[in-house]
Design a protein around this motif. Sequence first.
Motif, PDB file in Angstrom:
ATOM      1  N   ARG A  80       0.530  -1.205   0.132  1.00 18.43           N
ATOM      2  CA  ARG A  80      -0.476  -0.304  -0.184  1.00 18.43           C
ATOM      3  C   ARG A  80       0.509   1.080  -0.221  1.00 18.43           C
ATOM      4  N   THR A  81       0.671   1.899  -0.776  1.00 18.00           N
ATOM      5  CA  THR A  81       1.697   3.182  -1.125  1.00 18.00           C
ATOM      6  C   THR A  81       0.351   4.577  -1.919  1.00 18.00           C
ATOM      7  N   THR A 116       8.577  -0.451   1.147  1.00  9.39           N
ATOM      8  CA  THR A 116       8.458  -0.213   1.971  1.00  9.39           C
ATOM      9  C   THR A 116       7.443  -1.644   2.704  1.00  9.39           C
ATOM     10  N   ARG A 117       8.259  -2.483   2.105  1.00  9.65           N
ATOM     11  CA  ARG A 117       9.093  -4.141   2.202  1.00  9.65           C
ATOM     12  C   ARG A 117       9.614  -4.573   1.870  1.00  9.65           C
ATOM     13  N   CYS A 125       7.635  -2.997  -2.905  1.00 10.95           N
ATOM     14  CA  CYS A 125       6.696  -1.866  -2.599  1.00 10.95           C
ATOM     15  C   CYS A 125       6.870  -0.493  -2.984  1.00 10.95           C
ATOM     16  N   TYR A 126       7.020   0.544  -3.874  1.00 13.32           N
ATOM     17  CA  TYR A 126       7.959   1.204  -4.234  1.00 13.32           C
ATOM     18  C   TYR A 126       6.275   2.340  -4.603  1.00 13.32           C
ATOM     19  N   ALA A 127       6.619   3.652  -4.058  1.00 18.57           N
ATOM     20  CA  ALA A 127       5.493   4.277  -4.552  1.00 18.57           C
ATOM     21  C   ALA A 127       5.621   4.433  -6.085  1.00 18.57           C
ATOM     22  N   HIS A 128       4.323   4.633  -6.952  1.00 20.12           N
ATOM     23  CA  HIS A 128       4.008   4.478  -8.293  1.00 20.12           C
ATOM     24  C   HIS A 128       4.245   5.805  -8.320  1.00 20.12           C
ATOM     25  N   THR A 129       5.882   6.373  -7.990  1.00 19.14           N
ATOM     26  CA  THR A 129       5.680   8.313  -8.031  1.00 19.14           C
ATOM     27  C   THR A 129       7.652   7.832  -8.805  1.00 19.14           C
ATOM     28  N   ASP A 225       4.672  -2.586  -9.109  1.00 22.05           N
ATOM     29  CA  ASP A 225       5.603  -2.392  -8.697  1.00 22.05           C
ATOM     30  C   ASP A 225       6.920  -1.523  -9.746  1.00 22.05           C
ATOM     31  N   TRP A 226       8.105  -1.337  -9.404  1.00 20.47           N
ATOM     32  CA  TRP A 226       9.218  -0.586 -10.331  1.00 20.47           C
ATOM     33  C   TRP A 226       9.933  -1.533 -10.471  1.00 20.47           C
ATOM     34  N   LYS A 227      10.800  -1.680 -11.829  1.00 22.00           N
ATOM     35  CA  LYS A 227      11.201  -2.804 -12.074  1.00 22.00           C
ATOM     36  C   LYS A 227      12.443  -2.085 -12.844  1.00 22.00           C
ATOM     37  N   VAL A 228      13.885  -2.685 -12.924  1.00 20.95           N
ATOM     38  CA  VAL A 228      15.080  -2.129 -13.844  1.00 20.95           C
ATOM     39  C   VAL A 228      14.436  -3.144 -15.281  1.00 20.95           C
ATOM     40  N   LYS A 229      14.892  -2.347 -15.914  1.00 24.87           N
ATOM     41  CA  LYS A 229      14.361  -3.248 -17.466  1.00 24.87           C
ATOM     42  C   LYS A 229      16.019  -2.826 -18.198  1.00 24.87           C
TER      43      LYS A 229
END
Length: 255
Positions: A80-81, A116-117, A125-129, A225-229
């Motif tokens: 949750r963010t 956050t996790r 769990c990174y903010a979608h920002t 969540d954010w991932k590296v491409k």
Amino acid sequence: MFGRKKHQAEEPTDFWKQRSWVSSAVFLGAALVIGSVSFITGGAGGEADATPSEAVKGPLSTDGSKDSGRGKGERPRGCRTQDGEDVTRPTSAPKDLKWKNLDGVTVPTSASAGPTRYSGPVWWCYAHTPMGAVMAAHSILTHMSTADWRTVAEQQLVAGEGRDAFVSQRSRLGQSQMTGDDAGVPSGFFVGSFTKDKTQVHLLIKGAGGGLGAATVSMRWSGGDWKVKPGTDGSLFATSDSGVNSNGFIKWGAA
């Protein structure tokens, strides 16, 4: 590790053997890992440790297994963010910034931007920002120099040809052959182009000798969540190791 200068005179074709990659390897834990391969596979004569066992499933699994616990496009269970519609590029570090040691490399964390996790080696769990993407880039790349790199790669690199290439190349490097003595520390960042699904994060890293290096990381919002491409050649970021200064970067850490 980087004292064997004679290998730098070679002209190998693989990305992790390129001189620009090797010389920037002192800047980040992940770069340190890949840069080290040039000395291990480039004529040192030693064999790397056996490839680690296959990664276990985790909170960011996207194969439809029960572990994912979500439908398409949903956040992983328990994540949750408070993101809102914030697509504003950050102009300062988070007010709740805290630095956490990860195998000798200092990594930024934030209750508001993430992670956050913590599920074993997977920080998630990174903010979608834009700021969430910055935090994810630091953590994911640094984890590539740890013994649990395979699990993190499975969970936090975007699946595809690039990830497969990275795993193949990284598997050649034994964990016992790595050292964090030359790893740098974060000194600054800025966010380039940004949409809700992808962004470019620019990192400024101060090396052990005091020099500055820059890395550009492509981030994707994937599986909630954010991932590296990775690049198709397995590279995790593009580097610049000449004429780098801190102008334009938001300063933090070792700045």
